[in-house]
Motif scaffolding. Structure first.
Motif, short mmCIF file in Angstrom:
data_model
loop_
_atom_site.label_atom_id
_atom_site.label_comp_id
_atom_site.label_asym_id
_atom_site.label_seq_id
_atom_site.Cartn_x
_atom_site.Cartn_y
_atom_site.Cartn_z
N SER A 181 -9.41 -13.10 -11.98
CA SER A 181 -9.78 -12.03 -12.96
C SER A 181 -11.51 -12.11 -13.10
N PRO A 182 -11.81 -10.99 -13.45
CA PRO A 182 -11.40 -9.68 -13.73
C PRO A 182 -11.07 -8.92 -12.34
N LEU A 183 -10.01 -8.33 -12.36
CA LEU A 183 -9.45 -7.63 -11.18
C LEU A 183 -10.30 -6.39 -10.78
N SER A 184 -10.93 -5.89 -12.04
CA SER A 184 -11.91 -4.87 -11.72
C SER A 184 -12.86 -5.06 -10.93
N GLN A 185 -13.46 -6.33 -11.01
CA GLN A 185 -14.72 -6.62 -10.22
C GLN A 185 -14.52 -7.25 -8.73
N ILE A 186 -13.12 -7.15 -8.31
CA ILE A 186 -12.94 -7.71 -6.74
C ILE A 186 -12.81 -6.44 -6.05
N PRO A 187 -13.56 -6.40 -4.85
CA PRO A 187 -13.46 -5.46 -4.01
C PRO A 187 -11.86 -4.89 -3.44
N GLY A 188 -11.51 -3.74 -3.36
CA GLY A 188 -10.28 -3.28 -3.02
C GLY A 188 -9.74 -3.63 -2.10
N PRO A 189 -10.60 -3.67 -0.64
CA PRO A 189 -10.02 -4.41 0.45
C PRO A 189 -9.32 -5.98 0.22
N LEU A 190 -10.30 -6.44 -0.71
CA LEU A 190 -9.78 -7.91 -0.85
C LEU A 190 -8.55 -7.90 -1.35
N ILE A 191 -8.31 -7.14 -2.57
CA ILE A 191 -6.86 -6.88 -3.21
C ILE A 191 -5.78 -6.54 -2.15
N VAL A 192 -6.26 -5.64 -1.60
CA VAL A 192 -5.34 -5.20 -0.33
C VAL A 192 -4.65 -6.53 0.31
N GLN A 193 -5.67 -7.16 0.96
CA GLN A 193 -5.40 -8.28 1.82
C GLN A 193 -4.60 -9.33 1.15
N VAL A 194 -4.98 -9.58 -0.12
CA VAL A 194 -4.06 -10.66 -0.77
C VAL A 194 -2.77 -10.12 -0.94
N LYS A 195 -2.67 -8.72 -1.44
CA LYS A 195 -1.48 -8.18 -1.45
C LYS A 195 -0.47 -8.40 -0.41
N SER A 196 -0.96 -8.04 0.74
CA SER A 196 -0.15 -7.75 2.08
C SER A 196 0.15 -9.19 2.46
N ARG A 197 -0.71 -10.12 2.22
CA ARG A 197 -0.37 -11.53 2.51
C ARG A 197 0.86 -12.27 1.74
N LEU A 198 0.91 -11.79 0.58
CA LEU A 198 1.95 -12.09 -0.29
C LEU A 198 3.06 -11.24 -0.43
N THR A 199 3.21 -10.36 0.18
CA THR A 199 4.23 -9.44 0.30
C THR A 199 5.12 -9.50 1.60
N PHE A 200 6.67 -9.73 1.57
CA PHE A 200 7.58 -10.30 2.46
C PHE A 200 8.85 -9.25 2.46
N PRO A 201 9.22 -9.08 3.90
CA PRO A 201 10.63 -8.36 3.86
C PRO A 201 11.74 -9.12 3.02
N ASN A 202 12.68 -8.33 2.48
CA ASN A 202 13.67 -8.64 1.53
C ASN A 202 14.66 -9.08 2.29
N PRO A 203 14.98 -10.38 2.60
CA PRO A 203 16.11 -10.89 3.49
C PRO A 203 17.50 -10.46 3.24
N GLN A 204 17.48 -10.44 1.72
CA GLN A 204 18.95 -9.72 1.41
C GLN A 204 19.08 -8.38 2.00
N ARG A 205 18.16 -7.46 1.82
CA ARG A 205 18.11 -6.10 2.18
C ARG A 205 18.64 -5.88 3.77
N GLN A 206 17.92 -6.93 4.66
CA GLN A 206 18.02 -7.05 6.01
C GLN A 206 19.63 -7.19 6.40
N GLU A 207 20.01 -8.44 5.63
CA GLU A 207 21.31 -8.83 5.53
C GLU A 207 22.46 -7.69 5.27
N ASN A 208 22.22 -6.88 4.34
CA ASN A 208 22.94 -5.84 3.80
C ASN A 208 23.12 -4.80 5.04
N GLU A 209 21.92 -4.64 5.45
CA GLU A 209 21.76 -3.66 6.63
C GLU A 209 22.45 -3.89 7.85
#
Length: 104
Positions: A13-41
């Motif tokens: 925090s505060p999130l409003s003071q963190i550069p946008g590209p940095l937030i995008v990088q953290v979000k992309s590092r912590l976003t994973f494909p859902n294995p349940q969805r892949q199994e259902n497919e």
């Protein structure tokens, strides 16, 4: 000054003071494909209520909450981007316990 608070989770925090590209990088590092969805497919099941991905972060007001185990990577991301920060370590300290024994 950006604050990284570490307790049972890591709060940025505060999130409003963190550069946008940095937030995008953290979000992309912590976003994973859902294995349940892949199994259902794979099985040909319906996926209408199964999310495509799993997010390992939360946005709560003006802060981002990430798993404590991600703290080291988070600090590296901040250092490489040249973003100043302050660490507020609120983890519990483990006291040394002395044990008496009569075993020989």
């Amino acid at each position: 000054m950006r604050i990284i608070q570490i307790d049972n989770k890591t709060h940025i925090s505060p999130l409003s003071q963190i550069p946008g590209p940095l937030i995008v990088q953290v979000k992309s590092r912590l976003t994973f494909p859902n294995p349940q969805r892949q199994e259902n497919e794979r099985r040909g099941f319906c996926n209408w209520d199964t999310p495509e991905s799993i997010q390992g972060y939360e946005i709560d007001g003006d802060q981002m909450i990430v798993p404590r185990g991600f703290s080291r990577q988070l600090l590296l991301i901040f250092r490489r981007a040249g973003v100043p920060y302050r660490i507020d370590n609120r983890r519990r300290e483990k006291r040394q316990q002395g044990y008496l024994t009569t075993l020989t």
